[in-house]
Design a protein around this motif. Sequence first.
Motif, mmCIF file in Angstrom:
data_model
loop_
_atom_site.group_PDB
_atom_site.id
_atom_site.type_symbol
_atom_site.label_atom_id
_atom_site.label_comp_id
_atom_site.label_asym_id
_atom_site.label_seq_id
_atom_site.Cartn_x
_atom_site.Cartn_y
_atom_site.Cartn_z
ATOM 1 N N THR A 260 42.002 36.741 36.069
ATOM 2 C CA THR A 260 42.872 37.365 35.068
ATOM 3 C C THR A 260 42.704 38.879 35.067
ATOM 4 O O THR A 260 43.680 39.623 34.918
ATOM 5 C CB THR A 260 42.562 36.805 33.672
ATOM 6 O OG1 THR A 260 42.639 35.383 33.705
ATOM 7 C CG2 THR A 260 43.544 37.334 32.642
ATOM 8 N N GLY A 261 41.468 39.331 35.239
ATOM 9 C CA GLY A 261 41.233 40.776 35.297
ATOM 10 C C GLY A 261 42.002 41.432 36.433
ATOM 11 O O GLY A 261 42.622 42.497 36.268
ATOM 12 N N GLU A 266 47.057 44.243 38.710
ATOM 13 C CA GLU A 266 48.348 44.218 39.400
ATOM 14 C C GLU A 266 49.490 44.520 38.438
ATOM 15 O O GLU A 266 50.487 45.153 38.812
ATOM 16 C CB GLU A 266 48.566 42.850 40.058
ATOM 17 C CG GLU A 266 47.688 42.594 41.259
ATOM 18 C CD GLU A 266 47.920 43.606 42.373
ATOM 19 O OE1 GLU A 266 49.090 44.014 42.586
ATOM 20 O OE2 GLU A 266 46.939 44.014 43.022
ATOM 21 N N ALA A 267 49.345 44.063 37.194
ATOM 22 C CA ALA A 267 50.369 44.341 36.186
ATOM 23 C C ALA A 267 50.467 45.845 35.928
ATOM 24 O O ALA A 267 51.566 46.396 35.786
ATOM 25 C CB ALA A 267 50.052 43.587 34.896
ATOM 26 N N ILE A 268 49.316 46.504 35.871
ATOM 27 C CA ILE A 268 49.312 47.958 35.678
ATOM 28 C C ILE A 268 50.057 48.639 36.817
ATOM 29 O O ILE A 268 50.863 49.563 36.609
ATOM 30 C CB ILE A 268 47.864 48.476 35.582
ATOM 31 C CG1 ILE A 268 47.177 47.926 34.327
ATOM 32 C CG2 ILE A 268 47.837 50.009 35.578
ATOM 33 C CD1 ILE A 268 45.693 48.205 34.280
ATOM 34 N N HIS A 269 49.800 48.175 38.038
ATOM 35 C CA HIS A 269 50.481 48.749 39.205
ATOM 36 C C HIS A 269 51.991 48.528 39.112
ATOM 37 O O HIS A 269 52.790 49.453 39.386
ATOM 38 C CB HIS A 269 49.934 48.114 40.483
ATOM 39 C CG HIS A 269 50.701 48.483 41.717
ATOM 40 N ND1 HIS A 269 50.558 49.708 42.339
ATOM 41 C CD2 HIS A 269 51.637 47.797 42.441
ATOM 42 C CE1 HIS A 269 51.355 49.767 43.385
ATOM 43 N NE2 HIS A 269 52.027 48.622 43.472
ATOM 44 N N ASP A 314 48.662 47.964 27.116
ATOM 45 C CA ASP A 314 48.180 46.639 26.718
ATOM 46 C C ASP A 314 47.537 45.915 27.891
ATOM 47 O O ASP A 314 46.481 45.283 27.760
ATOM 48 C CB ASP A 314 49.339 45.792 26.181
ATOM 49 C CG ASP A 314 49.786 46.227 24.794
ATOM 50 O OD1 ASP A 314 49.081 47.050 24.173
ATOM 51 O OD2 ASP A 314 50.841 45.742 24.336
ATOM 52 N N GLU A 315 48.186 45.971 29.054
ATOM 53 C CA GLU A 315 47.657 45.293 30.229
ATOM 54 C C GLU A 315 46.300 45.874 30.634
ATOM 55 O O GLU A 315 45.407 45.140 31.077
ATOM 56 C CB GLU A 315 48.643 45.423 31.407
ATOM 57 C CG GLU A 315 50.059 44.948 31.121
ATOM 58 C CD GLU A 315 50.153 43.456 30.875
ATOM 59 O OE1 GLU A 315 49.126 42.761 30.842
ATOM 60 O OE2 GLU A 315 51.283 42.969 30.694
ATOM 61 N N ALA A 316 46.129 47.173 30.467
ATOM 62 C CA ALA A 316 44.847 47.798 30.788
ATOM 63 C C ALA A 316 43.749 47.288 29.860
ATOM 64 O O ALA A 316 42.603 47.067 30.285
ATOM 65 C CB ALA A 316 44.968 49.316 30.699
ATOM 66 N N HIS A 317 44.087 47.089 28.587
ATOM 67 C CA HIS A 317 43.101 46.552 27.653
ATOM 68 C C HIS A 317 42.748 45.105 27.999
ATOM 69 O O HIS A 317 41.571 44.708 27.940
ATOM 70 C CB HIS A 317 43.641 46.636 26.222
ATOM 71 C CG HIS A 317 43.637 48.016 25.656
ATOM 72 N ND1 HIS A 317 44.681 48.896 25.816
ATOM 73 C CD2 HIS A 317 42.692 48.676 24.928
ATOM 74 C CE1 HIS A 317 44.389 50.043 25.211
ATOM 75 N NE2 HIS A 317 43.194 49.938 24.668
ATOM 76 N N HIS A 318 43.746 44.315 28.390
ATOM 77 C CA HIS A 318 43.466 42.932 28.785
ATOM 78 C C HIS A 318 42.618 42.886 30.056
ATOM 79 O O HIS A 318 41.783 41.988 30.225
ATOM 80 C CB HIS A 318 44.776 42.178 29.017
ATOM 81 C CG HIS A 318 45.655 42.110 27.807
ATOM 82 N ND1 HIS A 318 45.152 42.054 26.527
ATOM 83 C CD2 HIS A 318 47.017 42.080 27.680
ATOM 84 C CE1 HIS A 318 46.157 41.996 25.663
ATOM 85 N NE2 HIS A 318 47.278 42.030 26.328
ATOM 86 N N ARG A 319 42.838 43.848 30.943
ATOM 87 C CA ARG A 319 42.004 43.957 32.145
ATOM 88 C C ARG A 319 40.540 44.116 31.761
ATOM 89 O O ARG A 319 39.659 43.416 32.275
ATOM 90 C CB ARG A 319 42.472 45.169 32.957
ATOM 91 C CG ARG A 319 41.569 45.563 34.112
ATOM 92 C CD ARG A 319 41.760 47.029 34.455
ATOM 93 N NE ARG A 319 41.398 47.916 33.345
ATOM 94 C CZ ARG A 319 41.701 49.206 33.263
ATOM 95 N NH1 ARG A 319 42.402 49.777 34.243
ATOM 96 N NH2 ARG A 319 41.333 49.939 32.230
#
Length: 345
Positions: A260-261, A266-269, A314-319
Amino acid sequence: MSRGSTTTVRSVARHMGPRLSSTVTGNGSLIGAMRASTGLVGYEVAWWVNSYPVFGGRNASTMTLGEKEQKDQKEAVGGGGTTAATSDGQRGKEVASYWGVPPSRLTKEDGSEWKWKCFRPWETYQADLSIDLKKHHVPKTFLDKFAYWTVKSLRLPTDIFFQRRYGCRAMMLETVAAVPGMVGGMLLHCKSLRRFEPSGGWIKALLEEAENERMHLMTFMEVAKPKWYERALVFAVQGVFFNAYFVAYLVSPKLAHRITGYLEEEAIHSYTEFLKELDNGNIENVKAPAIAIDYWRLPADSTLRDVVMVVRADEAHHRDVNHFASDIHYQGLELKDSPAPIGYH
């Protein structure tokens, strides 16, 4: 009441009492049949109804009572007949709540009606855009490398299918990204129940992550209108990914959180590329959807670019949360041994 009719009523009630709630109809056909067969008069029927609780306040609303009596009874149970107003001020359906559960009537800070049912005012927040977007967990162990290359392999077909249609790409991404938090939270919930132990707040943290990812999807559904085959692809991908992640979490939570991390990296990218397309004018920077403005407390004149910025944060925080969870397992501990970062996003 005559002795004979009283005996008849008691006999019928004794044999039929447990089943009355399912046999009484709105037009009173059962009572009419009993009158015809037993010769009961009106006051005898009233005595019978009031004497047996199976026919009391719980089922009276299903009988032929008169409109005034039904209205009085609904008000007595605490808000039975309530009328919901639609967003344009027109009157909507009348919702009868036998259980006395009133519908939520919320307003914004400016006093206007809160029109969203998928989230509430106290669930909104302002994203922290100062988070480091370039952080990366370098894979060192076998499991880390397996997680890393698994995610990289998933990116290839996504690039081929969506290419530079980042709106639809974001839609697909969020249908997958919302799965890990729900699966992890569900399994931790069951584990907590089995072992009679607290979770350290991680159940709430993971479910909070899943809900946040779902709100990303609700936002991009307003931006990208997926075609039928893209919706069909969501069914297939989610079905496969959910079951695969479920098994992975059972076998190795540290592997599941590491996957998931890397998915979040990849989501950030992907969202960074989305921003480049917006800045280059290849994608129209339209007005931000109303749901996004309320959810992230954005200014009223916000645009799609502002939405992508907060989603990427948000995605960075979930990472960070998932790499942190994996590190906890790598140290030989369980998630409950470390306080969960609730509200981190």
